[in-house]
Design a protein around this motif. Structure first.
Motif, PDB file in Angstrom:
ATOM      1  N   PRO A 284       0.815  -1.228   0.000  1.00 32.46           N
ATOM      2  CA  PRO A 284       0.000   0.000   0.000  1.00 32.46           C
ATOM      3  C   PRO A 284       0.840   1.266   0.000  1.00 32.46           C
ATOM      4  O   PRO A 284       0.446   2.276  -0.596  1.00 32.46           O
ATOM      5  N   LEU A 285       2.003   1.222   0.665  1.00 36.07           N
ATOM      6  CA  LEU A 285       2.887   2.386   0.651  1.00 36.07           C
ATOM      7  C   LEU A 285       3.328   2.704  -0.768  1.00 36.07           C
ATOM      8  O   LEU A 285       3.286   3.872  -1.202  1.00 36.07           O
ATOM      9  N   ASN A 286       3.731   1.701  -1.523  1.00 30.51           N
ATOM     10  CA  ASN A 286       4.189   1.947  -2.891  1.00 30.51           C
ATOM     11  C   ASN A 286       3.057   2.407  -3.807  1.00 30.51           C
ATOM     12  O   ASN A 286       3.258   3.287  -4.644  1.00 30.51           O
ATOM     13  N   TYR A 287       1.876   1.829  -3.651  1.00 24.69           N
ATOM     14  CA  TYR A 287       0.746   2.300  -4.465  1.00 24.69           C
ATOM     15  C   TYR A 287       0.487   3.778  -4.203  1.00 24.69           C
ATOM     16  O   TYR A 287       0.377   4.583  -5.136  1.00 24.69           O
ATOM     17  N   PHE A 288       0.374   4.141  -2.927  1.00 19.99           N
ATOM     18  CA  PHE A 288       0.060   5.531  -2.590  1.00 19.99           C
ATOM     19  C   PHE A 288       1.178   6.467  -3.040  1.00 19.99           C
ATOM     20  O   PHE A 288       0.929   7.500  -3.675  1.00 19.99           O
ATOM     21  N   ARG A 289       2.407   6.130  -2.721  1.00 24.38           N
ATOM     22  CA  ARG A 289       3.551   7.005  -3.037  1.00 24.38           C
ATOM     23  C   ARG A 289       3.694   7.213  -4.544  1.00 24.38           C
ATOM     24  O   ARG A 289       3.877   8.349  -5.015  1.00 24.38           O
ATOM     25  N   LEU A 290       3.600   6.139  -5.309  1.00 23.27           N
ATOM     26  CA  LEU A 290       3.811   6.244  -6.753  1.00 23.27           C
ATOM     27  C   LEU A 290       2.626   6.905  -7.460  1.00 23.27           C
ATOM     28  O   LEU A 290       2.806   7.608  -8.458  1.00 23.27           O
TER      29      LEU A 290
ATOM     30  N   VAL B  66     -12.449   5.065  -7.189  1.00 22.88           N
ATOM     31  CA  VAL B  66     -12.093   3.679  -6.879  1.00 22.88           C
ATOM     32  C   VAL B  66     -11.546   3.601  -5.460  1.00 22.88           C
ATOM     33  O   VAL B  66     -10.755   4.451  -5.044  1.00 22.88           O
ATOM     34  N   VAL B  67     -11.953   2.565  -4.730  1.00 23.77           N
ATOM     35  CA  VAL B  67     -11.365   2.228  -3.441  1.00 23.77           C
ATOM     36  C   VAL B  67     -10.539   0.961  -3.640  1.00 23.77           C
ATOM     37  O   VAL B  67     -11.049  -0.051  -4.123  1.00 23.77           O
ATOM     38  N   HIS B  68      -9.253   1.019  -3.280  1.00 23.51           N
ATOM     39  CA  HIS B  68      -8.350  -0.108  -3.501  1.00 23.51           C
ATOM     40  C   HIS B  68      -7.842  -0.635  -2.163  1.00 23.51           C
ATOM     41  O   HIS B  68      -7.240   0.088  -1.385  1.00 23.51           O
ATOM     42  N   GLU B  69      -8.076  -1.925  -1.922  1.00 28.99           N
ATOM     43  CA  GLU B  69      -7.587  -2.615  -0.732  1.00 28.99           C
ATOM     44  C   GLU B  69      -6.513  -3.618  -1.155  1.00 28.99           C
ATOM     45  O   GLU B  69      -6.818  -4.747  -1.539  1.00 28.99           O
ATOM     46  N   PRO B  70      -5.215  -3.251  -1.097  1.00 27.71           N
ATOM     47  CA  PRO B  70      -4.163  -4.140  -1.584  1.00 27.71           C
ATOM     48  C   PRO B  70      -3.750  -5.242  -0.609  1.00 27.71           C
ATOM     49  O   PRO B  70      -3.198  -6.260  -1.031  1.00 27.71           O
ATOM     50  N   ILE B  71      -3.969  -5.044   0.684  1.00 24.41           N
ATOM     51  CA  ILE B  71      -3.648  -6.080   1.667  1.00 24.41           C
ATOM     52  C   ILE B  71      -4.787  -6.161   2.675  1.00 24.41           C
ATOM     53  O   ILE B  71      -5.552  -5.209   2.824  1.00 24.41           O
ATOM     54  N   PRO B  72      -4.927  -7.312   3.371  1.00 21.10           N
ATOM     55  CA  PRO B  72      -4.057  -8.478   3.385  1.00 21.10           C
ATOM     56  C   PRO B  72      -4.103  -9.257   2.076  1.00 21.10           C
ATOM     57  O   PRO B  72      -5.119  -9.253   1.380  1.00 21.10           O
ATOM     58  N   VAL B  73      -2.998  -9.933   1.764  1.00 19.44           N
ATOM     59  CA  VAL B  73      -2.909 -10.633   0.481  1.00 19.44           C
ATOM     60  C   VAL B  73      -3.570 -12.002   0.520  1.00 19.44           C
ATOM     61  O   VAL B  73      -3.700 -12.654  -0.523  1.00 19.44           O
TER      62      VAL B  73
END
Length: 428
Positions: A21-27, A113-120
């Motif tokens: 989630p950190l990488n999605y948000f940051r990028l 869009v709401v994105h929930e990347p984790i938990p995997v």
């Protein structure tokens, strides 16, 4: 495009899936995409220090006595049991609070869009439904067991608890139907797709879980100059399923024939035990423990390494494999789970986990091979760099996720039947 990323944690220090989630948000923010992040408050200080310009876009769930109680109780349980019991309860408690925050953000900012990347985990239920915007969940990656020869590493009670949890997963997901109602579910592989709860109605897309930030894990500008003595590096938590004790035992044979050294980067409840093992095997000067290091520090250690070694027996993903490849290193890993998806014979050596002895001997032979043939290390390192550029660059992954967001957004999600039929079986 307006996106909310919601996750239990987002951190560069927690390791594992917290990076996602950190990488999605940051990028996304690096590309000036309107994005917000909703996470637990445990990482608030880190995130505000790391992303000071984004503080007004980050929302934190405070740590309550309930979180603390569940965490303390979970310390007395086997790690996998804790994840599926106290960890799951804590996660759902956090998500219930996050759901209210997300619904408010959707109303205030007209979120697409709401994105929930984790938990995997494909089995974990989700409370991200009825939030007023299409929901994307994943990429998920899971439903992995120990290799058959290593099933005895887990206690019978732990096995029963995990089996019961998986059997109840469909019930959990009907009571908390986030995954059943999600517009899009992202899976890393066919194994994970088959593990999704029954009744899923959204589009299922295959997308690699992990990626590599090539600004951190930089491709080396010049050819690596092999050192006289090979240096093997392990990076990861020092916990049972990483099987580091088998790596240390395997390295004994390497130390007997070469001047190679082994660096172990990471921390965990087995560190003292592993340090004692190295001393007892006469490897005290050849096996060095560095504890937890930042991503930048890990990259610096890898820059002077000969190869990465990863004996893990329960690795769904294994981002460290991709990071080492990006640094121009060959990888020796157990042929099980994520590493087997990332590596091929051009850039790594995969060891079949058919038995304890076979795994130890396989790692010994592979390390000796790379120690004796530096030109082979260089050849495999170059192949790994090329493979990372083609398939695992985070920038390419963001390109792909933006395509998915676009077709799942509020303006398109009712009219994207052509897109759904087109991408159901595609991957990156």
């Amino acid at each position: 495009m307006r996106v909310v990323i919601v996750a239990e944690h987002a951190s560069s220090q927690f390791g594992g899936e917290a990076f996602l989630p950190l990488n999605y948000f940051r990028l996304l923010r690096d590309r000036n995409i309107e994005a917000w992040l909703v996470v637990h408050g445990r990482t608030q200080a880190e995130l505000q220090s790391l992303l000071p310009k984004e503080c007004d876009r980050m929302y934190f769930v405070s740590d309550t006595w309930i979180h603390k109680f569940l965490w303390r109780f979970g310390q007395f349980l086997p790690s996998r049991v804790a994840v599926m019991t106290t960890g799951l309860i804590s996660h759902l408690y956090t998500q219930n609070i996050q759901r209210s925050i997300v619904r408010k953000l959707v109303r205030q900012h007209n979120i697409d869009v709401v994105h929930e990347p984790i938990p995997v985990s494909p089995k974990f239920p989700s409370l991200m439904y009825g939030v007023g915007a299409p929901v994307v969940i994943g990429p998920m990656n899971g439903d992995i067991e120990y290799p058959p020869a290593f099933r005895d590493r887990e206690s019978r009670s732990a096995k029963l608890t995990i089996s019961l949890g998986r059997q109840l997963a469909d019930i959990w997901n009907r009571v908390m139907p986030g995954k059943l109602q999600a517009q899009t579910l992202l899976v890393a592989n066919e194994r994970t797709k088959q593990a999704l709860p029954s009744g899923v109605t959204g589009t299922v897309i295959e997308l690699v879980e992990n990626g590599v930030d090539l600004f951190v894990w930089q491709l080396l500008a010049a050819e690596k100059i092999p050192s006289e003595a090979a240096k093997f590096v392990f990076i990861g938590r020092l916990v049972d399923w990483k099987a580091v004790e088998l790596l240390v035992e395997a390295f004994q044979g390497v130390a007997a024939e070469t001047d190679a050294c082994l660096e172990i980067i990471g921390d965990g409840n087995l560190r003292q035990e592993l340090e004692a093992q190295a001393v007892n095997l006469g490897l005290g000067e050849r096996v060095k423990f560095f504890g937890w290091l930042s991503q930048k520090e890990c990259a610096m250690r890898l820059e002077h390494a000969s190869a990465l070694v990863l004996p893990s027996l329960l690795e769904c993903g294994g981002a460290v494999v991709l990071e080492a490849m990006a640094m121009g290193l060959p990888v020796i890993a157990t042929k099980w789970g994520g590493p087997a998806d990332y590596l091929d014979t051009t850039c790594g050596i995969l060891i079949e986990p058919t038995s304890r002895e076979a795994l130890i001997n396989g790692f010994t032979d592979a390390m000796l091979k790379l120690a004796h043939y530096p030109e082979l290390r260089s050849q495999m390192g170059r192949a790994g760099q090329q493979r990372v550029r083609q398939h695992f660059d985070w920038e390419r992954k963001i390109d792909r996720i933006l395509e998915i967001y676009q077709h799942c957004s509020v303006s398109n999600f009712k009219t994207n039947s052509k897109f759904k039929s087109l991408i159901t079986n595609t991957s990156i």
